[in-house]
Every structure is written in C-alpha cells, then in structure tokens.
Scaffold this motif. Structure first.
Motif: not given
Ligand code: GDP
Ligand code: MG
Length: 442
Positions: A381-382, A385-386, A389, A392, A396-397
């Motif tokens: 994840m970027t 995203e972390r 979340p 996402i 992205r998933r």
C-alpha cells in the motif's frame, strides 16, 4: 470474571475530577468484594485493600493521570506485588546435577509440566533426565515416556514387571543414572492424590530426602478456587516447597489461586502453563499476570506511556489514537501484529483478556504464511493508503492484490480485520474515559 468486575469498578470512577475519601472507600469495598468472589484468600485480600487505601489516600498525585487511572495504576502495582514482584529464576545446583522435584495433587499438571520443563531446559542446552516416580497410576510412567519422547529427553523409569514398585528407590537410583549419563538436570515426577493424604505426603517427603532436590516445585491448577489455600499450605508444611508453577492458566481461571498462592506459600511462582502442548509454557511474569487480571493490557501501556511522556503533544496524539479509533492506522496494525507474534505463547494469555477477542483470531491465523501475506499486503500500500485506508477503493484493492501476489479477497479480509481492530482500540479508549477527545480534560 475478576477482570470484568474490576473494569466495571474503574468505569464508575471515570470522569471524576478528584477522588474523595468516600470515593476511595467505596472503590476499595468493591475491589475487596471482587477479589473475594474470585476466591482470593482473605488474608491476601485484607493486606491488598489496606495497601490500596493507604496509597490512594497518600495522593501520589501524578499530573499525567486522571483519578481513575491513578487507582488502576495502584491496583496494578499491588497486583504485581502480590504475584511476586520481580519473579525468580530456577536455582541451579553448584554441583550438577540440579534436581527438580515436582509435587502437587493428581491432575494438577505435574507430568505435563515435567515434559514442558524438560523441553524448555533442553532448549537452553541442558542435558535433562526425566524420572518417573509416579508408580501409582498404571499409565503414569507411559505418559512421561511419551512426553519425554516428544521433548527429546531421556526418561528414567523402572523396568516393567521387574518388581520395582518403590518410587523412593527409583528416585535414588535415578540420580546415579544421571551422573553416569552426564545429565545436568534431573526432573522427578511424583504421584499425587485427588485429595491431600498423609501417605502421599510421606511418600513425597521420602522422595525428597532420597534426592535432596534443589527445587521442590508445587504445581497447582489455576482453576481451583478456595482449595488452593489448603492444598498449598499442606504441601508447604508437608514437603516444603521452593517454588510454584501455575498450570491451566489457559482455562477460565478466576485468578484467585494465582493471587493467593504466593502469599500463602511464601514462595515465588516460577512458571506458568497455558495449554496441553509442550510449548504452552513460559517463565511467570508477575507484571503480565497482573495486567491479565486487570484485563486492560493496552490501557496499562497507555498509562505507562502517559506518565513517561507527559508532554502535551505526545499525550494528545496517543489519546486521540485510542479515542478516535480512526487514527489507528494500518501501520499501527502491522506493528501490533509483529508485537503479538514476538510474544509467542504468551499471546495466548493475552488473547484471553476482555476486549481482546479480535486478537484471538489474529493469533490463530498468525502462522508464518499468513503473517507474511498480511505484511506483503500492507507493504504494497502507499503511505497514504496505510494512514487512511478509507481511500482504498476497488481499483486500489486490485492493484494491492496484484502487487502483493494475493487475491482481492485476501485484501478485503485484511481490511475487515483491520476495521475490527480499529473498533477495539476505540472501545478500549472509551472504556477508560481517557483525557482528551470529547471527554473531560485531565
Ligand atoms: P498430574 O496428575 O499432576 O501429573 O497431571 P497431568 O500432567 O497428567 O495433567 C492432567 C491433565 O491436565 C492432562 O489431561 C493434561 O493434558 C492437562 N493439563 C496439564 N497442564 C495443562 C495446562 O496448562 N492447560 C490445559 N488446558 N491442560 C493442562
Ligand atoms: Mg502425573
């Protein structure tokens, strides 16, 4: 359970600006009752409550903590004291072999402990000999042999049908055998009865005198209630013990035995047994057990941290993390997984804490392959995203799944689990009424 009772009591203190003597008395009364109902021995309860009151009144006021947190901190520290403070290590003989004798009622977990202890000691490069001195139960010798086989250590037992029915003789001979075979540790398993009886005590004494043990370990089932006290006293007076092992801590123990046995025997709890498998075993840590009884692992950590870093900034960040839930990021989640994994078997104990139900699933699936997969997913994840979340989405998933070599379903599963963990963190924060957020300011 005791944990539930205690957290209920603490919840009531929430939001109080200052504790009056009446508040302290009322809280002490409730804690007293909770301890008694958990089968903690009366003398232990009495001294516990006396110390608690004195310290709570003594107003060791810490600016970093609100009143509820202060009480929790005192209770936690008193629990650690009752459980033995720093804890103690096994004593080894100056002149090997070190002889460890196990004593306790039938079914308390002696033979299982013999296997666990031998495996553990073997892991520390000791040469261990297990000695089967329970010649009472038909299957006892065999049970020890099986466990010894699993642990990869030698077992000394009378030849079947050799007419050797004397456990004292077996014990005596085993020491010679240990010397001959260059063993540096001898663990003597003994017979127990369902209740305390004089014949059994006499046999235990005779075995003790035959082997002159460096440690006599009293094994007690943590699930027993008030009986813990009489049994512990009987073994203390009958055989003389040097240490205690709590077994079956994985069960629905009320904590009473754990809290009483140290006080009653005057001897330290050396190890804790937490399951039937050989590896379900660890050195006893009074602080961890106290945290488990309090049932507030994360809150305690937070209290510690709040005290250590009483700089507004830090505190605000931590508090909002717990209160806000949202702030608990996937990075934190990964850290948590790594921490749980590092804990090893003790994680089983942690998972039993109230509110840690989610963790149980995490732990159950925390085998290497699963762990690697989770790590890979999060690493794919970027940073954005972390930390957030929520962004996402479907595409992205798909990208993350691709990048980490898993299916989109795996990614979904991880995100669901993470959401659960977030909720849990939120609950924990809310339960304690931590300063900050929409609650009172400290
Ligand atoms: P002994 O009679 O004192 O030798 O007791 P055992 O070692 O034979 O144990 C009695 C039973 O308790 C066995 O079925 C063990 O598998 C079980 N046992 C022992 N220690 C533990 C433990 O820590 N947790 C659980 N769940 N079971 C245990
Ligand atoms: Mg046995």
């Amino acid at each position: 359970t005791l944990s539930d009772r205690l957290s209920g009591i603490f919840t009531k203190l929430r939001g109080k600006g200052k504790l009056t003597d009446a508040d302290i008395d009322a809280t002490a009364r409730e804690i007293r009752l909770a301890l008694l109902e958990a089968d903690v021995a009366l003398p232990v309860v009495k001294s516990f409550i006396a110390n608690l009151k004195e310290r709570a009144r003594g107003a060791e006021v810490s600016q970093a903590l609100n009143p509820a947190q202060q009480i929790i901190k005192i209770v936690h520290e008193e629990l650690i004291t009752v459980l033995g403070g720093e804890g103690r290590r096994l004593q080894f003989a100056k002149q090997p072999p070190t002889v460890i004798m196990l004593a306790g009622l039938q079914g308390s977990g002696k033979t299982t402990l013999a296997g666990k202890l031998s495996r553990w000691l073997k892991g520390q490069n000791h040469q261990v000999l297990l000695v089967a001195c329970d010649l009472q139960r038909p299957n006892a010798v065999n049970q020890l042999q099986v466990l010894g086989g699993r642990a990869g250590v030698d077992v000394y037992a009378p030849e079947p049908g050799n007419g050797v029915g004397n456990p004292v003789q077996v014990a005596k001979d085993s020491i010679e055998h240990a010397r001959r075979t260059a063993k540096d540790i001898v663990i003597v398993d003994t017979a127990g009865r369902l209740g305390i009886d004089t014949e059994m005590m006499q046999q235990a004494r005779d075995i003790r005198d035959a082997v002159d043990p460096d440690e006599v370990i009293f094994v007690i089932d943590a699930m027993v209630g008030q009986d813990a006290v009489t049994t512990a006293e009987a073994f203390r007076d009958g055989v003389g013990i040097t240490g205690v092992v709590l077994s079956k801590l994985d069960g629905d123990a009320r904590g009473g035995a754990a809290l009483s046995v140290r006080h009653v025997t005057g001897e330290p709890i050396l190890f804790a047994s937490t399951g039937e498998k050989l590896e379900d075993f660890d050195v006893f840590h009074p602080d961890r057990m106290a945290s488990r009884i309090l049932g507030m692992g994360d809150v305690l950590t937070l209290i510690e941290q709040a005290e250590q870093a009483f700089d507004e900034d830090q505190k605000e960040k931590m508090t909002s993390k717990l209160l806000g839930g949202e702030q608990f990021t996937l990075e934190d989640f990964l850290d948590q997984l790594i921490a749980v994994r590092r804990m090893g078997p003790i994680a089983n104990v942690l998972a039993m804490m109230p509110g840690m139900g989610q963790m149980k699933d995490q732990i159950a699936e925390l085998d290497d392959s699963h762990f690697d997969r989770v790590t890979a997913i999060i690493r794919s994840m970027t940073p954005g995203e972390r930390t957030n979340p929520k962004i996402i989405n479907g595409s992205r998933r798909a990208r993350i799944a691709n990048g980490s070599g898993v299916t989109v379903m795996d990614v979904n599963q991880l995100l669901n689990r993470f959401t659960d963990a977030q909720k849990m963190m939120k609950q924990m924060g809310g339960m304690m009424g931590l300063p900050g957020g929409n609650r009172r300011k400290a």
